[in-house]
Design a protein around this motif. Structure first.
Motif, short mmCIF file in Angstrom:
data_model
loop_
_atom_site.label_atom_id
_atom_site.label_comp_id
_atom_site.label_asym_id
_atom_site.label_seq_id
_atom_site.Cartn_x
_atom_site.Cartn_y
_atom_site.Cartn_z
N UNK A 73 0.79 -1.26 0.00
CA UNK A 73 -0.01 0.08 0.04
C UNK A 73 0.81 1.17 -0.03
N UNK A 74 1.90 1.08 0.13
CA UNK A 74 2.93 2.21 0.15
C UNK A 74 2.72 3.09 1.47
N UNK A 75 2.39 2.50 2.44
CA UNK A 75 2.11 3.30 3.59
C UNK A 75 2.77 2.65 4.84
N UNK A 76 3.00 3.56 5.84
CA UNK A 76 3.50 3.18 7.08
C UNK A 76 2.96 1.81 8.01
N UNK A 77 3.36 1.14 8.70
CA UNK A 77 2.80 0.22 9.51
C UNK A 77 2.13 0.63 10.43
N UNK A 78 2.42 1.88 11.03
CA UNK A 78 1.70 2.57 12.05
C UNK A 78 0.37 2.93 11.68
N UNK A 79 0.43 3.56 10.31
CA UNK A 79 -1.06 4.14 9.77
C UNK A 79 -1.88 3.17 9.57
N UNK A 80 -1.33 1.81 8.90
CA UNK A 80 -2.29 0.50 8.80
C UNK A 80 -2.82 0.23 10.13
N UNK A 81 -2.07 -0.01 11.05
CA UNK A 81 -2.32 -0.59 12.33
C UNK A 81 -3.36 0.48 12.88
N UNK A 82 -3.50 1.73 12.80
CA UNK A 82 -4.54 2.73 13.21
C UNK A 82 -5.73 2.20 12.32
N UNK A 83 -5.85 1.91 11.15
CA UNK A 83 -6.89 1.57 10.46
C UNK A 83 -7.58 0.29 11.10
N UNK A 84 -6.85 -0.44 11.63
CA UNK A 84 -7.42 -1.52 12.17
C UNK A 84 -8.41 -1.12 13.23
N UNK A 85 -8.17 -0.11 13.91
CA UNK A 85 -9.05 0.37 14.89
C UNK A 85 -10.30 0.87 14.37
#
Length: 437
Positions: A73-85
């Motif tokens: 996705x060319x995104x940071x792990x933290x950003x995708x982790x927040x999407x999980x929320x």
């Protein structure tokens, strides 16, 4: 509360299934004083159990392959982790808003809708596009908010006996516990052949097939003139807002939902910091910690399974209310103890006790909601799932505050306070039990 004891609201449902036409034999197990064995129940409930397992897989894939998904996705792990929320927020909103509707439509159609949403979400996630991954997280949360209570209520509806109905519901939740334990390795092995995107495409296909199956099943029961619940007609006549009012008027249901939310907050907050605790206190790297995680998951699965079996007896040796209180006491003592343990040989059995204690409480909550809520059980189970979604955020947040202010003793205090509050509500539930329960 014994299996013979029913709230009046639930009592109106007695015998409704036995009065259905002969075709009902394929959908509902007739009233029988003896609770069917687990294997017999599994043969009846396996489509529901399979669907409940599939519902846990999308987020398992997302969590397991978070790093490669972030690269795609060319995104940071933290950003995708927040999407999980976002999935938890969607589950909270959708589960609360649609709770009364679970009792106003056929269980099969509600399940089909939830599975269709999961199939669409998995297809979105497989693209690897950031915006579609956002939609994936939202849709998974929304889909499971409908799917899980519909499946649990449908399982309970298949048996015209409170003890059997409660056992059927806990078999579905035990399946979810087993799936949570085994899902990570099960999705990792196929991914060796087709990658994480292949996993999501497979989930989309399986969920789509199951959605079609439940849609056709609902249509067949409609044409046969069968009721999907034990007294759906009564529940359907209850208005949207009146469903919340009626549910709140049932003895002990509101504190019972509070127990579920607070227990989830304590347990999920504990799990959020467990890896860091074992690393700092005992020097366990992620590979070794996997053994601890397996121990916790196994104890949770076995606790849920065995507690459900114990509570399904026609005359259980211990009531659901009393067992719930005892399990909360064990969980409280073990949770506080594990964060003060300086010996791995003490921490490990305490970790197992925490999992078993919380699993037992979860089984008690499900059993009591099924027995006490009668035709409103779908609404109650939906609100229960929504409350637990909120509990995930509450536990992680308060556990973090406790850690920041007082280290792991602070985390123990914060999460212990949540468990203690659940214990107070459990006593309110016990006091509301009908006489002779």
């Amino acid at each position: 509360m014994s299996s013979e004891t029913k709230h009046p609201a639930a009592g109106a449902t007695a015998g409704s299934v036995s009065q259905q036409p002969a075709e009902a034999a394929t959908d509902t197990v007739a009233s029988d004083r003896a609770v069917p064995g687990d294997w017999r129940m599994t043969r009846v409930l396996w489509p529901l159990m399979l669907a409940s397992a599939v519902g846990l897989v999308p987020f398992t894939v997302y969590s397991t392959f978070l790093v490669p998904i972030a690269d795609t996705a060319d995104a940071g792990v933290a950003a995708l982790g927040q999407l999980r929320g976002l999935g938890g927020l969607a589950a909270l909103a959708v589960g609360t808003a649609l709770a009364p509707l679970i009792d106003r439509v056929r269980r099969e159609w509600a399940a089909a809708g939830g599975l269709a949403v999961l199939a669409l979400s998995a297809a979105f996630g497989a693209t690897g596009e950031f915006l579609l991954l956002t939609a994936f997280c939202l849709l998974v949360g929304a889909g499971t908010a409908v799917l899980n209570p519909a499946l649990t209520a449908a399982a309970a509806d298949r048996f015209d006996n409170d003890a059997a109905a409660g056992r059927a519901a806990t078999l579905v939740t035990a399946t979810q516990s087993l799936t949570a334990l085994l899902a990570a390795p099960l999705v990792a092995l196929p991914a060796v052949l087709w990658g994480w995107q292949g996993d999501l495409w497979a989930v989309a296909a399986i969920a789509g097939v199951l959605a079609l199956y439940f849609a056709l099943r609902g249509r067949r029961t409609q044409h046969a003139g069968l009721t999907p619940g034990r007294d759906e007609g009564k529940a359907t006549r209850t208005g949207y807002l009146a469903s919340f009012t009626s549910l709140g008027a049932l003895p002990g249901v509101v504190p019972l939902l509070g127990v579920a939310m607070l227990r989830t907050a304590a347990f999920m907050g504990y799990l959020a910091y467990l890896a860091a605790f074992y690393d700092e206190r005992f020097g366990l790297d992620p590979g070794l910690f996997a053994i601890v995680w397996t121990l916790s998951g196994t104890s949770f699965f076995l606790g849920n399974l065995l507690a459900g079996r114990l509570l399904s007896a026609e005359r259980p040796r211990v009531s659901s209310e009393r067992l719930m209180t005892l399990a909360l006491l064990v969980a409280l003592a073990a949770l506080v103890g594990v964060f003060f343990a300086h010996s791995l040989f003490l921490a490990l059995p305490l970790t197992a006790l925490i999992g078993a204690g919380h699993a037992t409480v979860a089984a008690c909550v499900t059993t009591l909601l099924v027995r006490r809520c009668g035709p409103l059980r779908g609404t109650a189970l939906s609100l229960n799932a929504a409350g637990m979604s909120f509990g995930v955020f509450l536990g992680a947040g308060l556990g973090g505050v406790g850690l920041a202010l007082g280290g792991y003793p602070g985390t123990a205090a914060a999460l212990g306070a949540l468990t203690l509050a659940a214990l107070v509500l459990a006593r309110a539930v016990a006091r509301s039990a009908p006489a002779g329960g």
